[in-house]
Design an enzyme around this catalytic site. Sequence first.
Site, mmCIF file in Angstrom:
data_model
loop_
_atom_site.group_PDB
_atom_site.id
_atom_site.type_symbol
_atom_site.label_atom_id
_atom_site.label_comp_id
_atom_site.label_asym_id
_atom_site.label_seq_id
_atom_site.Cartn_x
_atom_site.Cartn_y
_atom_site.Cartn_z
ATOM 1 N N ARG A 32 3.846 143.269 50.858
ATOM 2 C CA ARG A 32 3.087 142.641 51.946
ATOM 3 C C ARG A 32 2.253 143.707 52.638
ATOM 4 O O ARG A 32 1.138 143.992 52.241
ATOM 5 C CB ARG A 32 4.052 141.916 52.899
ATOM 6 C CG ARG A 32 3.388 140.957 53.870
ATOM 7 C CD ARG A 32 4.401 140.354 54.835
ATOM 8 N NE ARG A 32 5.011 141.341 55.675
ATOM 9 C CZ ARG A 32 4.656 141.600 56.939
ATOM 10 N NH1 ARG A 32 3.717 140.889 57.510
ATOM 11 N NH2 ARG A 32 5.263 142.535 57.640
ATOM 12 N N LYS A 33 2.812 144.385 53.668
ATOM 13 C CA LYS A 33 2.041 145.399 54.389
ATOM 14 C C LYS A 33 2.674 146.786 54.304
ATOM 15 O O LYS A 33 1.987 147.792 54.389
ATOM 16 C CB LYS A 33 1.942 145.028 55.865
ATOM 17 C CG LYS A 33 1.012 143.889 56.167
ATOM 18 C CD LYS A 33 0.822 143.840 57.680
ATOM 19 C CE LYS A 33 0.153 142.571 58.135
ATOM 20 N NZ LYS A 33 0.174 142.452 59.602
ATOM 21 N N GLY B 85 13.399 147.246 52.045
ATOM 22 C CA GLY B 85 12.789 148.213 51.124
ATOM 23 C C GLY B 85 13.518 148.320 49.788
ATOM 24 O O GLY B 85 13.424 149.341 49.102
ATOM 25 N N THR B 86 14.224 147.245 49.418
ATOM 26 C CA THR B 86 14.989 147.232 48.164
ATOM 27 C C THR B 86 14.105 147.555 46.957
ATOM 28 O O THR B 86 14.461 148.389 46.120
ATOM 29 C CB THR B 86 15.607 145.825 47.946
ATOM 30 O OG1 THR B 86 16.116 145.343 49.184
ATOM 31 C CG2 THR B 86 16.684 145.856 46.899
ATOM 32 N N THR B 87 12.955 146.893 46.882
ATOM 33 C CA THR B 87 12.058 147.064 45.730
ATOM 34 C C THR B 87 11.628 148.525 45.611
ATOM 35 O O THR B 87 11.620 149.103 44.529
ATOM 36 C CB THR B 87 10.803 146.169 45.907
ATOM 37 O OG1 THR B 87 11.217 144.885 46.390
ATOM 38 C CG2 THR B 87 10.035 146.018 44.624
ATOM 39 N N TRP B 88 11.301 149.115 46.733
ATOM 40 C CA TRP B 88 10.864 150.520 46.765
ATOM 41 C C TRP B 88 11.993 151.444 46.333
ATOM 42 O O TRP B 88 11.821 152.334 45.498
ATOM 43 C CB TRP B 88 10.409 150.869 48.194
ATOM 44 C CG TRP B 88 9.701 152.163 48.348
ATOM 45 C CD1 TRP B 88 9.104 152.911 47.377
ATOM 46 C CD2 TRP B 88 9.506 152.868 49.584
ATOM 47 N NE1 TRP B 88 8.546 154.035 47.923
ATOM 48 C CE2 TRP B 88 8.783 154.030 49.275
ATOM 49 C CE3 TRP B 88 9.861 152.620 50.910
ATOM 50 C CZ2 TRP B 88 8.407 154.953 50.258
ATOM 51 C CZ3 TRP B 88 9.495 153.530 51.878
ATOM 52 C CH2 TRP B 88 8.774 154.694 51.553
ATOM 53 N N HIS C 16 23.466 143.358 47.572
ATOM 54 C CA HIS C 16 23.171 143.034 48.975
ATOM 55 C C HIS C 16 24.451 142.845 49.797
ATOM 56 O O HIS C 16 24.381 142.661 51.010
ATOM 57 C CB HIS C 16 22.374 141.734 49.068
ATOM 58 C CG HIS C 16 20.894 141.878 48.814
ATOM 59 N ND1 HIS C 16 20.165 142.973 49.196
ATOM 60 C CD2 HIS C 16 19.998 141.024 48.226
ATOM 61 C CE1 HIS C 16 18.882 142.801 48.849
ATOM 62 N NE2 HIS C 16 18.766 141.629 48.263
ATOM 63 N N LYS D 156 14.705 142.742 52.431
ATOM 64 C CA LYS D 156 13.500 143.086 53.214
ATOM 65 C C LYS D 156 13.542 144.464 53.885
ATOM 66 O O LYS D 156 12.717 144.778 54.737
ATOM 67 C CB LYS D 156 13.152 142.024 54.285
ATOM 68 C CG LYS D 156 13.136 140.601 53.832
ATOM 69 C CD LYS D 156 12.708 140.379 52.409
ATOM 70 C CE LYS D 156 11.280 140.751 52.109
ATOM 71 N NZ LYS D 156 11.039 140.734 50.629
HETATM 72 P P1 A3P Z 1 6.717 144.232 54.712
HETATM 73 O O1 A3P Z 1 7.034 142.781 54.634
HETATM 74 O O2 A3P Z 1 6.925 144.790 56.082
HETATM 75 O O3 A3P Z 1 5.371 144.576 54.178
HETATM 76 P P2 A3P Z 1 12.480 144.268 49.915
HETATM 77 O O4 A3P Z 1 12.011 145.023 48.722
HETATM 78 O O5 A3P Z 1 13.853 144.677 50.362
HETATM 79 O O6 A3P Z 1 12.329 142.812 49.719
HETATM 80 O O7 A3P Z 1 11.546 144.696 51.141
HETATM 81 C C1 A3P Z 1 10.215 144.275 51.194
HETATM 82 C C2 A3P Z 1 9.451 145.162 52.144
HETATM 83 O O8 A3P Z 1 9.215 146.441 51.530
HETATM 84 C C3 A3P Z 1 8.077 144.586 52.441
HETATM 85 O O9 A3P Z 1 7.774 145.005 53.782
HETATM 86 C C4 A3P Z 1 7.215 145.267 51.395
HETATM 87 O O10 A3P Z 1 5.837 145.262 51.697
HETATM 88 C C5 A3P Z 1 7.804 146.664 51.419
HETATM 89 N N1 A3P Z 1 7.535 147.413 50.181
HETATM 90 C C6 A3P Z 1 7.474 146.929 48.916
HETATM 91 N N2 A3P Z 1 7.177 147.909 48.058
HETATM 92 C C7 A3P Z 1 7.078 149.047 48.779
HETATM 93 C C8 A3P Z 1 6.767 150.402 48.444
HETATM 94 N N3 A3P Z 1 6.524 150.754 47.193
HETATM 95 N N4 A3P Z 1 6.742 151.305 49.444
HETATM 96 C C9 A3P Z 1 6.984 150.945 50.722
HETATM 97 N N5 A3P Z 1 7.271 149.678 51.105
HETATM 98 C C10 A3P Z 1 7.313 148.738 50.138
#
Ligand code: A3P
Length: 319
Positions: A281-282, A50-53, A113, A48
């Site tokens: 999400r946001k 920003g792993t995906t980003w 992780h 959570k």
């Molecule tokens: P929020 O829940 O605050 O919206 P992870 O990838 O580690 O699971 O983290 C998820 C968080 O990164 C979520 O935050 C998600 O919305 C946000 N996120 C996903 N894709 C993103 C992107 N391309 N740029 C910025 N934030 C992103």
Amino acid sequence: PKDKSFTGMNLYFFQGFWCPSIVLKAVISCQKHFQAFDSDILIATLPKCGTTWLKALTFATLYRSQFARENNPLLTYNPHSLVRFIDYDFYLNDTCPDLENCTLYQPRLFSIHLPYASLPTSIKDSNCKIVYLCRNPMDTLISFWSFFSRLRGEGFEPVSLDEAFEMFCQGINEFGPFFDHVLGYWRASQEKSSKILFLQYEDLKEDINSHLKKLAMFLGVPFTEEEEKQGVVEEIAKNCSFENMKDLEVNKKGAQTFGYPQETFSGKTKTFVIPREAFFRKAKTGDWSNYLTPSMVDRLEKLIQEKLDNSGLTFKLFS
Ligand code: A3P
């Protein structure tokens, strides 16, 4: 000891961190068998943060010369399909998978992780590079809690924010304690000849272009003047932006499976399946202010102060 996280998952306290029981066997196997190459790139995060980003940004930057712009794999694959977790995607019990050429492109790019102290020794002994991304604890907690509240099914019963808050403050969450995870990588990144690039989610949100350049430099593939003139940096930033990624068909539909079916310590065989849309999400800094009460904020602020004391690290709580 064993505990149940506010996410509903069973956790084991293992090597000083809370490991989801569903991946514990795979983690142990990974620590034993994973052989790092000096050329490997590893993305390390707490869930959570920003792993995906970061997966998308690193993939797009590192491999940009290896695919045509119109065939960018990020348009058709979720970042978690393109960059796998070595701590649970490959290891089934005590087997040793052949990971020699397991990534689409070279050099190999993986994600993890595990806390710094628990990384497989071959990673620490090699020259492989680690990109670490952290996020302020308040937004991390709200993101964590919202993420798991949206998941349904066995083992995923959501709990109240009060309960989640209490556990998070006590350090009980996947791969936590939160502060140990962040400080472990932070301290290692401050050592002489460190091979860790330490990044913060809030900084990336604030100025993605300069951080992409920093990332490219660190990865050993700096943007050329020509690329900068052609707007390649801005293009990667845009392709990987939250607004762009959340609207891609591949990220709106279907589910992401993590791990091969693994035999857990309870003897059951499980995989970890998450609807792809749940990763988006946001993506706001400071969203915590819509959820946390003044007394929660007060307690977390004190905790931040106490834990980061003299570390040289600070968190940005607002955008
Ligand atoms: P929020 O829940 O605050 O919206 P992870 O990838 O580690 O699971 O983290 C998820 C968080 O990164 C979520 O935050 C998600 O919305 C946000 N996120 C996903 N894709 C993103 C992107 N391309 N740029 C910025 N934030 C992103």
